[in-house]
Design an enzyme around this catalytic site. Structure first.
Site, PDB file in Angstrom:
ATOM      1  N   ARG A   1      15.905 106.716 -15.638  1.00 13.59           N
ATOM      2  CA  ARG A   1      15.909 106.335 -14.227  1.00 13.59           C
ATOM      3  C   ARG A   1      15.681 107.610 -13.440  1.00 13.59           C
ATOM      4  NH1 ARG A   1      16.231 101.828 -15.897  1.00 13.59           N
ATOM      5  NH2 ARG A   1      17.917 100.311 -15.783  1.00 13.59           N
TER       6      ARG A   1
ATOM      7  N   LYS B   1      22.486 118.301 -14.120  1.00 13.76           N
ATOM      8  CA  LYS B   1      23.555 119.175 -13.602  1.00 13.76           C
ATOM      9  C   LYS B   1      23.018 120.586 -13.490  1.00 13.76           C
ATOM     10  CE  LYS B   1      28.013 118.851 -12.536  1.00 13.76           C
ATOM     11  NZ  LYS B   1      28.739 117.647 -12.098  1.00 13.76           N
TER      12      LYS B   1
HETATM   13  P1  NAD Z   1      37.091 122.508  -6.302  1.00 14.84           P
HETATM   14  O1  NAD Z   1      36.480 123.830  -6.530  1.00 14.84           O
HETATM   15  O2  NAD Z   1      37.109 121.930  -4.927  1.00 14.84           O
HETATM   16  O3  NAD Z   1      38.617 122.472  -6.802  1.00 14.84           O
HETATM   17  C1  NAD Z   1      39.069 122.988  -8.013  1.00 14.84           C
HETATM   18  C2  NAD Z   1      40.524 123.388  -7.809  1.00 14.84           C
HETATM   19  O4  NAD Z   1      41.068 123.782  -9.067  1.00 14.84           O
HETATM   20  C3  NAD Z   1      40.696 124.577  -6.856  1.00 14.84           C
HETATM   21  O5  NAD Z   1      41.720 124.292  -5.920  1.00 14.84           O
HETATM   22  C4  NAD Z   1      41.091 125.714  -7.783  1.00 14.84           C
HETATM   23  O6  NAD Z   1      41.924 126.681  -7.166  1.00 14.84           O
HETATM   24  C5  NAD Z   1      41.831 124.959  -8.878  1.00 14.84           C
HETATM   25  N1  NAD Z   1      41.930 125.723 -10.125  1.00 14.84           N
HETATM   26  C6  NAD Z   1      41.093 126.669 -10.598  1.00 14.84           C
HETATM   27  N2  NAD Z   1      41.564 127.149 -11.772  1.00 14.84           N
HETATM   28  C7  NAD Z   1      42.697 126.493 -12.030  1.00 14.84           C
HETATM   29  C8  NAD Z   1      43.657 126.534 -13.081  1.00 14.84           C
HETATM   30  N3  NAD Z   1      43.515 127.380 -14.096  1.00 14.84           N
HETATM   31  N4  NAD Z   1      44.710 125.700 -13.025  1.00 14.84           N
HETATM   32  C9  NAD Z   1      44.862 124.846 -11.998  1.00 14.84           C
HETATM   33  N5  NAD Z   1      44.009 124.758 -10.968  1.00 14.84           N
HETATM   34  C10 NAD Z   1      42.943 125.569 -10.982  1.00 14.84           C
HETATM   35  O7  NAD Z   1      36.357 121.524  -7.335  1.00 14.84           O
HETATM   36  P2  NAD Z   1      36.274 119.937  -7.268  1.00 14.84           P
HETATM   37  O8  NAD Z   1      34.999 119.575  -6.599  1.00 14.84           O
HETATM   38  O9  NAD Z   1      37.568 119.375  -6.794  1.00 14.84           O
HETATM   39  O10 NAD Z   1      36.047 119.616  -8.826  1.00 14.84           O
HETATM   40  C11 NAD Z   1      37.131 119.603  -9.743  1.00 14.84           C
HETATM   41  C12 NAD Z   1      36.685 118.891 -11.008  1.00 14.84           C
HETATM   42  O11 NAD Z   1      36.232 117.580 -10.678  1.00 14.84           O
HETATM   43  C13 NAD Z   1      35.512 119.556 -11.747  1.00 14.84           C
HETATM   44  O12 NAD Z   1      35.645 119.320 -13.126  1.00 14.84           O
HETATM   45  C14 NAD Z   1      34.310 118.783 -11.229  1.00 14.84           C
HETATM   46  O13 NAD Z   1      33.200 118.844 -12.113  1.00 14.84           O
HETATM   47  C15 NAD Z   1      34.897 117.398 -11.141  1.00 14.84           C
HETATM   48  N6  NAD Z   1      34.186 116.497 -10.247  1.00 14.84           N
HETATM   49  C16 NAD Z   1      33.981 116.814  -8.945  1.00 14.84           C
HETATM   50  C17 NAD Z   1      33.314 115.908  -8.120  1.00 14.84           C
HETATM   51  C18 NAD Z   1      33.138 116.154  -6.643  1.00 14.84           C
HETATM   52  O14 NAD Z   1      32.655 115.231  -5.940  1.00 14.84           O
HETATM   53  N7  NAD Z   1      33.514 117.299  -6.106  1.00 14.84           N
HETATM   54  C19 NAD Z   1      32.815 114.712  -8.644  1.00 14.84           C
HETATM   55  C20 NAD Z   1      33.053 114.417  -9.996  1.00 14.84           C
HETATM   56  C21 NAD Z   1      33.741 115.331 -10.778  1.00 14.84           C
END
Ligand code: NAD
Length: 475
Positions: A70, A110
């Site tokens: 897709r 990605k």
């Molecule tokens: P983000 O950067 O906004 O938040 C990540 C948070 O994790 C930060 O507050 C950071 O300080 C914290 N962090 C870093 N190292 C850490 C540790 N060792 N222990 C605990 N906390 C820690 O990122 P996000 O967008 O919230 O994404 C988080 C996860 O969700 C990732 O795996 C991402 O791929 C996944 N995800 C994000 C989205 C999205 O729409 N943003 C969508 C699907 C999946």
């Protein structure tokens, strides 16, 4: 295992493949098709110079396209020091399965840049992002028709606006240029409800889970989300929004939040909004007055709770700590937070897992809505909102006349409310998350060879993707 027991990108990619293989093993799927689905279609690596504070610095980034059955292929762009080719490939593969599970007609992709964004000023990040965008666009890895990024770790609306603007300057004749990326600010072609979409999707997924009493019972719980004790790892975009909605709207108690510098624990519940403000101001949770600080954050993953929401990094639950996890249910808000070995241990201990490829799909669902909004060049609800409002008022008027009484204000408000973009996005997201979990639960219960929700979700994804290969053929 690499440092801190976290897996490398290669281990992450292998972990995703092993999990998919478990699904293939219970399916009647042609081996050639299975291999074609699992393979990553193409990967671009770019290295480019940017002048930072008068000196030339080199940056390396990747964009993997896992599938093109897709189009466009869809997936975030991550700015982090964890990024390498394998990690990007693993995340692109997850996107293929995720889009299929929630019925979003996209392939999987990605991207990532090897960078610590905290080391650069806003202007420097803008220069780096615009240069990276040019590399992606010129090499065919960015366009509204074929490859559409979104925010991920280390990126947000701001970076997406820079990407959209750079693309517009490169291809001003492309009438759909604004659809080259999603997760943009609303003022620059974004959609209302995208920023919180992944967190909102996790809330909707958990709400749906608690509508299935048999599954709730099998997870060792009862009742609804109200009063459930939740631990969240990572209070970034995803962790913050899911924690906020689950505590403020569903009455859950967030008893611990784990961040990069340690954890805050409070059995009476943590005020998520206050902790988020504190984290923004202090770049850490240490010193927050609303709970007890624990330096060893990862030990808090092992605390007793009803629901554990890892929302930070991949590979945080692995063979060395999975046996100590005491949560009844894990909602994988992050991508790949549980390794293949960790998953096996959790399964044998009866811990239920709502898998990443389903539970964090809210972002891509709303990205899909944003992409459609950009292609139609029309805000959702713009045509029908006032019409629906007038029709609702008409019904209220008729009821008043027929009963001789006034319809109560709150009912009147609901009847006469024309849906705006925000309402429609939320409703579409809720529908997607509900239907997908119903399908996962049905698939899980239909075949006893399917031992967990993750395998059920991958069976659904593989069936849908393979159908597209079989119908159209491989060419
Ligand atoms: P983000 O950067 O906004 O938040 C990540 C948070 O994790 C930060 O507050 C950071 O300080 C914290 N962090 C870093 N190292 C850490 C540790 N060792 N222990 C605990 N906390 C820690 O990122 P996000 O967008 O919230 O994404 C988080 C996860 O969700 C990732 O795996 C991402 O791929 C996944 N995800 C994000 C989205 C999205 O729409 N943003 C969508 C699907 C999946």
């Amino acid at each position: 295992m690499s440092k801190n027991s976290l897996p490398s990108g290669l281990e992450f990619r292998q972990s995703v493949d092993h999990m998919v293989d478990r699904a293939i093993a219970v399916m009647d799927l042609d081996k050639g098709i299975a291999n074609a689905i699992k393979a990553c279609t193409s990967v671009l690596q770019v290295t480019f110079p940017v002048e930072i504070k008068g000196k030339i610095e080199m940056f390396t980034g990747w964009r993997a396209v896992h599938s093109i059955h897709r189009l466009p292929s869809k997936g975030g762009i991550r700015y982090a020091h964890s990024v390498d080719q394998h990690e990007v490939e693993a995340l692109a593969a997850l996107m293929t399965y995720k889009c299929a599970i929630v019925d979003v007609p996209f392939g999987g992709s990605k991207g990532g840049l090897y960078i610590d964004p905290n080391q650069y000023t806003r202007d420097e990040l803008q220069d780096i992002t615009r240069r990276f965008t040019r590399e992606l666009a010129k090499k065919g890895f960015l366009s509204p028709a074929t490859n559409v990024p979104a925010p991920d770790v280390g990126t947000g609306q701001r970076e997406m606006a820079w990407i959209a603007d750079t693309y517009k300057h490169l291809y001003p004749e492309d009438v759909n240029h604004v659809a080259c990326v999603t997760g943009k600010p609303v003022e620059h072609g974004g959609i209302r409800g995208r920023t919180e979409a992944t967190g909102r999707g996790i809330q909707f997924a958990l709400q749906e889970f608690f509508r299935h009493p048999e599954e709730v019972k099998a997870a060792g719980m009862s009742g609804s989300i109200e009063g459930k004790q939740i631990i969240i790892q990572g209070l970034g975009n995803v962790g913050y929004h899911s924690g906020k909605f689950l505590s403020e709207e569903d009455g859950a108690k967030i008893i611990a939040v784990i961040e990069h510098d340690g954890a805050i624990v409070n059995p009476d519940g943590i005020h998520i909004e206050e902790l988020r403000f504190y984290l923004n101001d202090h770049q850490g949770v240490k010193g927050f007055a609303g709970g007890k600080y624990i330096e060893d954050g990862s030990s808090v993953l092992e605390m007793k709770c009803d629901i554990l929401i890892p929302a930070a990094l991949e590979g945080v639950i692995h063979k060395d700590n999975a046996g100590n996890i005491k949560a009844n249910l894990i909602a994988e808000a992050a991508n790949g937070p549980i390794t293949f070995e960790g998953d096996r241990i959790l399964r044998s201990n009866g811990v239920k897992v709502l898998p990443d490829a389903y539970v964090n799909a809210g972002g891509v669902v709303v990205s899909y809505f944003e992409w459609i909004r950009n292609l139609t060049h029309l805000r959702f609800g713009r045509l029908e909102r006032r019409f629906d409002e007038a029709k609702g008022n008409c019904i209220v008027h008729a009821l008043n006349e027929m009963t001789g009484k006034n319809v109560p204000e709150h009912i009147k408000h609901n009847l006469a409310h024309g849906a705006d973009e925000f309402d429609l996005v939320r409703s579409g997201l809720d529908d997607s998350m509900r239907l997908s979990l119903q399908e996962i639960i049905d698939t899980y219960n239909r075949d006893e060879k399917i031992e967990d929700y993750r395998t059920a979700a991958y069976v659904i994804a593989l069936s849908k993707v393979s159908r597209s290969y079989l119908d159209i053929g491989i060419f």
